[in-house]
Write an enzyme that holds these catalytic residues in place. Structure first.
Site, PDB file in Angstrom:
ATOM      1  N   ARG A   1      -8.094   7.483   4.572  1.00 44.53           N
ATOM      2  CA  ARG A   1      -8.147   7.660   6.026  1.00 44.53           C
ATOM      3  C   ARG A   1      -8.159   9.143   6.317  1.00 44.53           C
ATOM      4  NH1 ARG A   1      -3.063   4.524   8.162  1.00 44.53           N
ATOM      5  NH2 ARG A   1      -2.349   5.405   6.199  1.00 44.53           N
TER       6      ARG A   1
ATOM      7  N   SER B   1      -2.769  -2.749   6.028  1.00 48.19           N
ATOM      8  CA  SER B   1      -4.089  -3.108   6.541  1.00 48.19           C
ATOM      9  C   SER B   1      -5.208  -2.257   5.950  1.00 48.19           C
ATOM     10  CB  SER B   1      -4.085  -3.002   8.064  1.00 48.19           C
ATOM     11  OG  SER B   1      -3.668  -1.733   8.442  1.00 48.19           O
TER      12      SER B   1
ATOM     13  N   ARG C   1       0.860  -1.196   0.000  1.00 46.56           N
ATOM     14  CA  ARG C   1       0.000   0.000   0.000  1.00 46.56           C
ATOM     15  C   ARG C   1       0.884   1.229   0.000  1.00 46.56           C
ATOM     16  NH1 ARG C   1      -2.897   0.596   5.043  1.00 46.56           N
ATOM     17  NH2 ARG C   1      -1.475   2.315   5.396  1.00 46.56           N
TER      18      ARG C   1
ATOM     19  N   LYS D   1      11.833   2.870   6.027  1.00 46.90           N
ATOM     20  CA  LYS D   1      11.752   4.302   5.726  1.00 46.90           C
ATOM     21  C   LYS D   1      13.070   4.790   5.114  1.00 46.90           C
ATOM     22  CE  LYS D   1       7.716   5.104   8.209  1.00 46.90           C
ATOM     23  NZ  LYS D   1       7.291   3.778   8.535  1.00 46.90           N
TER      24      LYS D   1
ATOM     25  N   GLU E   1       4.375   7.208   2.812  1.00 45.47           N
ATOM     26  CA  GLU E   1       5.222   6.027   2.975  1.00 45.47           C
ATOM     27  C   GLU E   1       4.744   4.910   2.070  1.00 45.47           C
ATOM     28  OE1 GLU E   1       5.125   3.425   6.292  1.00 45.47           O
ATOM     29  OE2 GLU E   1       3.021   3.767   6.706  1.00 45.47           O
TER      30      GLU E   1
ATOM     31  N   ASN F   1       4.166   0.780   2.187  1.00 45.68           N
ATOM     32  CA  ASN F   1       4.073  -0.355   3.111  1.00 45.68           C
ATOM     33  C   ASN F   1       4.289  -1.666   2.371  1.00 45.68           C
ATOM     34  OD1 ASN F   1       2.883   1.041   5.650  1.00 45.68           O
ATOM     35  ND2 ASN F   1       1.612   1.781   3.961  1.00 45.68           N
TER      36      ASN F   1
ATOM     37  N   GLU G   1       7.090   0.431  11.833  1.00 41.98           N
ATOM     38  CA  GLU G   1       5.785   0.402  11.171  1.00 41.98           C
ATOM     39  C   GLU G   1       4.691   0.343  12.227  1.00 41.98           C
ATOM     40  OE1 GLU G   1       5.573   0.655   7.960  1.00 41.98           O
ATOM     41  OE2 GLU G   1       7.748   0.549   7.773  1.00 41.98           O
ATOM     42  N   GLY G   2       3.485   0.717  11.819  1.00 39.76           N
ATOM     43  CA  GLY G   2       2.331   0.444  12.681  1.00 39.76           C
ATOM     44  C   GLY G   2       1.776   1.655  13.406  1.00 39.76           C
TER      45      GLY G   2
ATOM     46  N   LYS H   1      11.342  10.178  11.546  1.00 37.66           N
ATOM     47  CA  LYS H   1      10.802   8.808  11.552  1.00 37.66           C
ATOM     48  C   LYS H   1      11.883   7.764  11.801  1.00 37.66           C
ATOM     49  CE  LYS H   1       7.228   9.801   8.123  1.00 37.66           C
ATOM     50  NZ  LYS H   1       6.525   9.284   6.937  1.00 37.66           N
TER      51      LYS H   1
END
Ligand code: ADP
Ligand code: MG
Length: 515
Positions: A491, A162, A135, A338, A155, A157, A409-410, A405
């Site tokens: 989002r 998800s 993603r 990253k 970013e 992924n 992740e997450g 950063k």
């Protein structure tokens, strides 16, 4: 002249009774269609639900947020190029090793991942096929109202990308409201007037998993085959994953799917004592029943929290050295670091040739499409670029335009703006190089209303578009067997919040109203 539509407020001003009706519709539709999560402890305490039977609605916007069509199309049109780029990066062990070497001494997690790869490499990989469910996340960038908006990448992924399961449901919810409720408030908000794009993220991601399953089951198998979802336990975002699982099973040729809590990997799986090293899954309800794992889909294992001890690393090694197709492999997971994104985005001072030509043929026009999505990202190492960036990062004024950063992740790991200088000063300078410094993208203002835990939050919002991609490739021959754009995620978070994760409790689900 008729008054222009643009002059009407969007979202419309709702009378309290209208808002109440909309909320009632959304609450029921969401539960009826699995737009749901297990409740956070702040909403329902563990004591109040000892059997874990409750679910609640996902935070969601009351209306689809306006999103520039040109940006939406730009993001979708380059996804296959992004898939190919990251497949090539995952095939370039030398490139990844260089990156890993720069951070390995200060980042134990990356060091451990690399060790797993080296161990399997020494023994020899038995599976050359590699699956990515990716993603790519963006925000709209527009410096002045006259300028044409473009997307800038937040970013990329490569593990546990998800919300694909919930995202197609959110698009369906907003389409439903455009038939059921919106026209009651304003005629201009009915389906025929709103441009709400199709979103097949659930189907498309499941197709990606299926392509790997089909490729695996072409060769001879010693047991019935299955797909394993490696998950965290407990998992609040379980319905997002279940949608993918149901999609795989509801097909005309259903696939057996099992959920495997990462911590139970070593008790529920084993490696066949053959040269092929098939990964075997033993059904917990009947351990004599054995399946051969065709695909391992990781929805866990992306952060240090999932590896509390050495046995967790043994579990990861067991999967990595097996014949199952991994989504992702260690190398593909590392490609999503990253630091990789920063290296791609930082122009090489020595030549004008883009670093992308290492992975994509120089004549390929997609190079420009990819580069257009890059924003300024700096290393914090000892290079001249890194030295410059260090000055920006610790400057009390200049730091306000940046986010710092780590290689994580997450959600919930970043340091924003004025928090950067004190944070860096609390660390030994030798550790700074494991971070990247990224310019903050400020999208044009958008308004919406978020429904979260039953309460409405109205005001300025920031939207983040994610485009999914699925890619299956052969690490040895570099051949790509499947490469598709796979739907989108929008989002949305309040404009006072820095982080945007829905599961992490900051953002909400949304869908695009193209404008
Ligand atoms: P993670 O891997 O933890 O998801 P991200 O890089 O996606 O890390 O950052 C988390 C969130 O922080 C994003 O979803 C976004 O809301 C915000 N964010 C990250 N980078 C930027 C940026 N350059 N400009 C604006 N917001 C950002
Ligand atoms: Mg993110």
């Amino acid at each position: 002249m008729a008054p222009s539509r643009a002059a009407e407020p969007y979202p419309p001003n709702l009378h309290p009774s209208e808002a109440e009706q909309l909320v009632a519709t959304i609450k029921d539709w969401s539960i009826a269609h699995g737009l749901a999560v297990r409740p956070p402890p702040a909403v329902i305490s563990a004591e109040a639900d000892p059997q874990g039977i409750l679910a609640t609605t996902v935070p969601v916007t009351l209306f689809p947020s306006p999103f520039p069509r040109i940006c939406f199309e730009q993001a979708k049109s380059i996804q296959k190029a992004y898939n190919k780029l990251y497949a090539s990066i995952a095939q370039d062990e030398g490139f990844l090793e260089e990156i890993v070497q720069q951070i390995i001494e200060v980042d134990d997690f990356i060091a451990e991942l690399w060790q797993v790869h080296l161990k399997v490499k020494e023994e020899g990989y038995v599976q050359n096929l590699s699956l990515g469910l990716f993603r790519s996340d963006y925000m709209v960038h527009q410096s002045t109202a006259e300028e044409i908006p473009t997307i800038k990448q937040v970013e990329f992924n490569t593990i546990a990308s998800s919300f694909g399961g919930l995202s197609s449901q959110t698009s369906k919810l907003h389409k439903y409201l455009a038939v059921s409720d919106y026209p009651l408030f304003k005629k201009s908000l009915q389906t025929t007037e709103l441009d709400l794009p199709e979103n097949q993220s659930t189907k498309s991601l499941a197709l990606g998993l299926r392509s790997a399953y089909d490729a695996y089951t072409k060769s001879e198998n010693i047991h019935p085959c299955c797909i394993i979802f490696v998950v965290q336990d407990p998992e609040r975002n379980i319905f997002d994953q279940r949608h993918l699982e149901y999609e795989l099973q509801q097909h005309k040729s259903p696939i057996s799917v099992f959920r495997l809590p990462f911590a139970e990997t070593l008790t529920r799986t084993s490696i066949a004592e053959t040269s092929k090293r098939q990964l075997l899954y033993h059904l917990p309800s009947n351990p004599s029943k054995v399946f051969e794992v065709a695909v391992v889909y990781f929805r866990a294992g992306y952060g240090p929290g999932d590896y509390p001890d050495a046995s967790a690393w043994n579990a990861r090694l067991q999967i990595e050295r097996s014949n199952a197709i991994k989504c992702p492999t260690i190398l593909t997971q590392l490609a999503g670091a990253k630091k990789v994104q920063q290296v791609l985005a930082t122009p090489t001072s020595s030549s004008n040739l883009s670093i992308l030509t290492r992975f994509i043929e120089a004549e390929d026009p997609s190079i420009h499409g990819l580069e257009d999505t890059f924003t300024n990202i700096f290393p914090l190492d000892d290079t001249p670029a890194g030295q410059e960036a260090r000055k920006l990062a610790i400057d009390p004024e200049k730091c306000k335009g940046y986010v710092l950063k780590p290689q994580r992740e997450g959600g919930g790991n970043n340091i924003y703006r004025t928090a950067i200088p004190p944070f860096l000063k609390s660390l030994p300078e030798t550790h700074w190089k494991s971070f990247i410094l990224m310019e903050i993208i400020i999208p044009p203002p958008v308004k919406n209303i978020i429904l979260r835990n039953g309460a409405l939050e109205q005001g300025g919002v920031i939207c983040e578009l994610g485009v999914y991609g699925t890619c299956l490739w052969d690490q040895a021959t570099k051949k790509i067997l499947h490469n598709e754009e796979a739907g989108y995620l929008l989002r949305t978070k309040g404009d006072k919040s820095e982080e945007g994760g829905v599961a992490a409790g900051f953002g909400s689900m949304d869908s695009c109203r193209l404008v």
